[in-house]
Scaffold this motif. Structure first.
Motif, PDB file in Angstrom:
ATOM      1  N   ARG A  40      44.552  37.119  32.405  1.00  0.00           N
ATOM      2  CA  ARG A  40      45.972  37.124  32.753  1.00  0.00           C
ATOM      3  C   ARG A  40      46.624  35.768  32.548  1.00  0.00           C
ATOM      4  O   ARG A  40      47.817  35.617  32.747  1.00  0.00           O
ATOM      5  CB  ARG A  40      46.144  37.567  34.208  1.00  0.00           C
ATOM      6  CG  ARG A  40      45.802  39.047  34.394  1.00  0.00           C
ATOM      7  CD  ARG A  40      45.848  39.435  35.839  1.00  0.00           C
ATOM      8  NE  ARG A  40      44.688  38.805  36.483  1.00  0.00           N
ATOM      9  CZ  ARG A  40      44.646  38.402  37.737  1.00  0.00           C
ATOM     10  NH1 ARG A  40      45.670  38.563  38.515  1.00  0.00           N
ATOM     11  NH2 ARG A  40      43.565  37.842  38.237  1.00  0.00           N
ATOM     12  N   GLN A  41      45.846  34.754  32.165  1.00  0.00           N
ATOM     13  CA  GLN A  41      46.383  33.413  31.923  1.00  0.00           C
ATOM     14  C   GLN A  41      47.089  33.373  30.563  1.00  0.00           C
ATOM     15  O   GLN A  41      46.558  33.864  29.572  1.00  0.00           O
ATOM     16  CB  GLN A  41      45.265  32.363  31.926  1.00  0.00           C
ATOM     17  CG  GLN A  41      44.543  32.219  33.228  1.00  0.00           C
ATOM     18  CD  GLN A  41      45.352  31.416  34.229  1.00  0.00           C
ATOM     19  OE1 GLN A  41      46.131  30.551  33.862  1.00  0.00           O
ATOM     20  NE2 GLN A  41      45.156  31.723  35.496  1.00  0.00           N
ATOM     21  N   ALA A  67      41.092  27.009  36.249  1.00  0.00           N
ATOM     22  CA  ALA A  67      41.640  28.368  36.320  1.00  0.00           C
ATOM     23  C   ALA A  67      41.447  29.090  34.996  1.00  0.00           C
ATOM     24  O   ALA A  67      41.117  30.281  34.965  1.00  0.00           O
ATOM     25  CB  ALA A  67      43.115  28.329  36.689  1.00  0.00           C
ATOM     26  N   LEU A  68      41.614  28.369  33.888  1.00  0.00           N
ATOM     27  CA  LEU A  68      41.467  28.994  32.578  1.00  0.00           C
ATOM     28  C   LEU A  68      40.015  29.362  32.301  1.00  0.00           C
ATOM     29  O   LEU A  68      39.718  30.440  31.801  1.00  0.00           O
ATOM     30  CB  LEU A  68      42.004  28.059  31.491  1.00  0.00           C
ATOM     31  CG  LEU A  68      42.274  28.673  30.135  1.00  0.00           C
ATOM     32  CD1 LEU A  68      43.314  29.769  30.221  1.00  0.00           C
ATOM     33  CD2 LEU A  68      42.728  27.609  29.163  1.00  0.00           C
ATOM     34  N   VAL A  69      39.095  28.465  32.653  1.00  0.00           N
ATOM     35  CA  VAL A  69      37.672  28.724  32.410  1.00  0.00           C
ATOM     36  C   VAL A  69      37.161  29.842  33.315  1.00  0.00           C
ATOM     37  O   VAL A  69      36.385  30.698  32.890  1.00  0.00           O
ATOM     38  CB  VAL A  69      36.850  27.430  32.626  1.00  0.00           C
ATOM     39  CG1 VAL A  69      35.367  27.723  32.666  1.00  0.00           C
ATOM     40  CG2 VAL A  69      37.160  26.431  31.529  1.00  0.00           C
ATOM     41  N   ASN A  70      37.599  29.852  34.570  1.00  0.00           N
ATOM     42  CA  ASN A  70      37.103  30.844  35.529  1.00  0.00           C
ATOM     43  C   ASN A  70      37.839  32.174  35.474  1.00  0.00           C
ATOM     44  O   ASN A  70      37.488  33.093  36.209  1.00  0.00           O
ATOM     45  CB  ASN A  70      37.184  30.275  36.951  1.00  0.00           C
ATOM     46  CG  ASN A  70      36.260  29.093  37.124  1.00  0.00           C
ATOM     47  OD1 ASN A  70      35.193  29.027  36.529  1.00  0.00           O
ATOM     48  ND2 ASN A  70      36.681  28.127  37.923  1.00  0.00           N
ATOM     49  N   GLU A  71      38.846  32.280  34.630  1.00  0.00           N
ATOM     50  CA  GLU A  71      39.585  33.545  34.503  1.00  0.00           C
ATOM     51  C   GLU A  71      38.656  34.623  33.941  1.00  0.00           C
ATOM     52  O   GLU A  71      38.010  34.425  32.915  1.00  0.00           O
ATOM     53  CB  GLU A  71      40.778  33.348  33.567  1.00  0.00           C
ATOM     54  CG  GLU A  71      41.588  34.595  33.326  1.00  0.00           C
ATOM     55  CD  GLU A  71      42.391  35.025  34.539  1.00  0.00           C
ATOM     56  OE1 GLU A  71      42.721  36.211  34.618  1.00  0.00           O
ATOM     57  OE2 GLU A  71      42.680  34.181  35.401  1.00  0.00           O
ATOM     58  N   PRO A  72      38.570  35.774  34.627  1.00  0.00           N
ATOM     59  CA  PRO A  72      37.708  36.833  34.095  1.00  0.00           C
ATOM     60  C   PRO A  72      38.268  37.370  32.782  1.00  0.00           C
ATOM     61  O   PRO A  72      39.477  37.406  32.569  1.00  0.00           O
ATOM     62  CB  PRO A  72      37.728  37.905  35.188  1.00  0.00           C
ATOM     63  CG  PRO A  72      38.892  37.587  36.036  1.00  0.00           C
ATOM     64  CD  PRO A  72      39.214  36.143  35.871  1.00  0.00           C
TER      65      PRO A  72
END
Length: 153
Positions: A40-41, A67-72
């Motif tokens: 969703r990023q 947040a970008l790396v951990n975004e599913p």
């Protein structure tokens, strides 16, 4: 990633708060705007530099690398455009990309070390030069005082 040529895949190699380095099959041009999505990023940025398949992107807003790396990832992947592609060729290309990214990082680390060493040597040389000059400045009055005392006897 969406560019002026449409949607395509991209691999993010480096992320900072205001930019990233990506690699993609469709070479980008400096000045192009891109829309990069992961889950969703959404990251909107402008291409600043390119070299082969790699491009440097300056983002419109600050981004959170965590947040970008951990975004599913999305549950379903978009259908590939080139179904007849050779998997071996794709794998070799990815290995080549990884090797190139590692060489870039190693080169950056070496240049940082050399820069630190050069600044250290410059600092030491400046300190020695200043110490010698201060010694000469302080030696003149001392010499005059010693000569005045010896002539007074």
């Amino acid at each position: 990633m969406k560019s002026v040529r449409g949607w395509g895949d991209a691999c993010i190699h480096n992320i900072s708060s205001r930019g990233m380095m990506i690699a993609c099959d469709d070479p980008l041009q400096p000045g192009e705007y891109v829309d990069i999505r992961r889950g969703r990023q959404v990251v909107i940025g402008r291409v600043i530099w390119t070299r082969d398949r790699f491009s440097g992107i300056r983002t419109q807003d600050t981004i959170s690398p965590d947040a970008l790396v951990n975004e599913p990832r999305l549950e379903s992947r978009p259908a590939p455009c080139d179904v007849g592609g050779d998997r071996r060729h794709v794998r070799q290309r990815l290995v080549s990309e990884i090797d190139t990214a590692r060489r870039i990082e190693r080169s950056r680390a070496i240049s940082g070390t050399l820069q630190f060493a050069a600044l250290g040597l410059f600092g030491i040389a400046a300190a020695v030069t200043i110490a010698v000059q201060v010694g000469h400045v302080l030696a003149r009055p001392t010499h005059h005082i010693a000569s005045a005392l010896s002539s007074a006897k």
